[in-house]
Design an enzyme around this catalytic site. Structure first.
Site, short mmCIF file in Angstrom:
data_model
loop_
_atom_site.label_atom_id
_atom_site.label_comp_id
_atom_site.label_asym_id
_atom_site.label_seq_id
_atom_site.Cartn_x
_atom_site.Cartn_y
_atom_site.Cartn_z
N GLY A 1 34.62 42.70 40.31
CA GLY A 1 34.70 44.35 39.74
C GLY A 1 33.88 44.80 38.71
N ASN B 1 38.26 43.22 51.19
CA ASN B 1 39.33 43.48 50.63
C ASN B 1 39.61 44.89 50.04
OD1 ASN B 1 41.81 43.25 48.98
ND2 ASN B 1 40.80 41.77 47.73
N TRP B 2 40.24 45.71 50.64
CA TRP B 2 40.27 47.25 50.40
C TRP B 2 41.20 47.47 49.23
CZ3 TRP B 2 40.81 50.21 55.62
CH2 TRP B 2 39.48 49.85 56.41
N LYS B 3 41.98 46.38 48.82
CA LYS B 3 42.91 46.58 47.41
C LYS B 3 43.87 47.90 47.72
CE LYS B 3 39.60 43.98 44.95
NZ LYS B 3 39.19 43.54 43.63
N GLY C 1 35.16 43.36 47.72
CA GLY C 1 36.00 44.61 47.32
C GLY C 1 35.36 45.78 47.24
N GLY C 2 34.77 46.31 45.93
CA GLY C 2 34.31 47.70 45.85
C GLY C 2 33.06 47.91 47.04
N GLU D 1 43.70 39.04 41.06
CA GLU D 1 44.56 40.06 40.63
C GLU D 1 45.93 39.60 40.82
OE1 GLU D 1 42.48 42.84 42.89
OE2 GLU D 1 40.88 42.66 41.57
N HIS E 1 44.90 35.88 45.27
CA HIS E 1 43.84 36.68 44.56
C HIS E 1 44.19 36.78 43.16
CE1 HIS E 1 41.07 39.93 43.41
NE2 HIS E 1 40.46 39.66 44.71
N SER F 1 31.71 40.99 43.00
CA SER F 1 30.55 41.84 42.88
C SER F 1 29.26 41.57 44.08
CB SER F 1 30.18 42.26 41.46
OG SER F 1 30.95 42.37 40.47
N GLU G 1 36.13 33.05 43.57
CA GLU G 1 35.75 34.30 43.17
C GLU G 1 35.98 34.13 41.33
OE1 GLU G 1 36.53 37.80 45.84
OE2 GLU G 1 38.53 37.30 44.87
#
Ligand code: PGA
Length: 271
Positions: free
Chosen positions: A196, A31-33, A255-256, A122, A120, A234, A190
């Site tokens: 994150g 997930n490159w956000k 993500g990251g 977010e 998600h 994470s 999640e």
């Protein structure tokens, strides 16, 4: 006697072979956000393809997916090999028309996306997306032939209050549309407090929640054993092996660490 042993041996081999055939591949989803320039996205896609080519055995157990920002989808696709699927991070709950700023599920399918991430945390938090809205988006994603990755997860306060199963159970009950199947739906668990932050849930916590989710899905969906349940929050090469060893973890939403080819592919090779 030797004959009996031989038959037994062959039966065990055949059983093991069938088991292996049944084993579902993990889904390693990036997930490159809202990160990166066009050239950075292209470089990242090239890096992922190269890392897979350098270690193609990784494809035996893993399917790969990347979900770039909308406008990076087409150029990224030009770089991807067949080994990596493409997805988006959201879609409109509407089919077509005057919905400024929206991108429809049909538009995503039109540019060869196979997946869309929905709900998600977010989006649930910053855009106040409700379970109802997520269900509408998932239904339209399914109608357009997309696989919906529906995200669920509790906040830190909800976990501290011991409400995590209640919260996730409600999210599942209310955000899965009619017609959700093991083929057109993926669930991503999640925990919000692990996204994150560098904090991951313990393997016991992950096992308990994934087992709970599997149970909820079985009550609703045929062949729910084959529906992939991803863990996210994470995930990195150093913790992937222990997370993937947990029952009912069928991949990861990353993500990251999905922004660096060596970490993204390293997560798949670690486990
Ligand atoms: P993270 O993000 O891997 O950076 O924690 C996961 C996600 O938000 O899907």
């Amino acid at each position: 006697m030797a004959y009996v042993f031989f038959i037994l041996f062959m039966l065990i081999r055949v059983h093991a072979w069938f088991k292996k055939e049944e084993m579902m591949k993990r889904l390693i989803a990036g997930n490159w956000k809202m990160n990166g320039t066009m050239s950075a996205a292209i470089k990242l896609a090239q890096g992922i393809v190269e890392a897979i080519q350098n270690d193609s055995k990784v494809l035996e157990n893993n399917d790969f997916l990347v979900c770039p920002p909308f406008h990076h989808i087409v150029p990224v696709q030009a770089e991807l090999s067949m080994a990596v699927s493409l997805g988006a991070q959201d879609c409109s709950p509407y089919e077509v028309g005057a919905y400024t700023g929206d991108v429809s599920a049909a538009m995503l399918k039109d540019v060869n996306c196979d997946y869309v991430i929905l709900g998600h945390s977010e989006r649930r938090e910053y855009y106040v997306e409700s379970n109802d809205l997520i269900r509408q988006k998932a239904a339209i994603a399914h109608e357009n032939g997309l696989i919906a990755i529906i995200c669920v997860g509790e906040t830190e306060a909800q976990r501290e209050a011991g409400e995590e199963q209640e919260v996730v159970g409600k999210q599942l009950a209310e955000s899965l549309p009619e017609g959700a199947t093991a083929q057109n739906t993926v669930i991503a668990y999640e925990p919000v407090w692990a996204i994150g932050t560098g904090k991951t849930a313990t393997t016991d916590d992950i096992a308990a929640m994934h087992d709970f989710i599997r149970g909820q899905l079985k009550a609703k969906i045929d062949n729910a054993d084959t529906l992939r349940i991803l863990y996210g929050g994470s995930v990195k090469p150093s913790n992937a092996a222990e997370i993937f060893a947990v029952d009912n973890v069928n991949g990861a939403l990353i993500g990251g660490a999905s922004l660096k080819p060596e970490d993204f592919i390293g997560i798949a090779t670690a486990g």
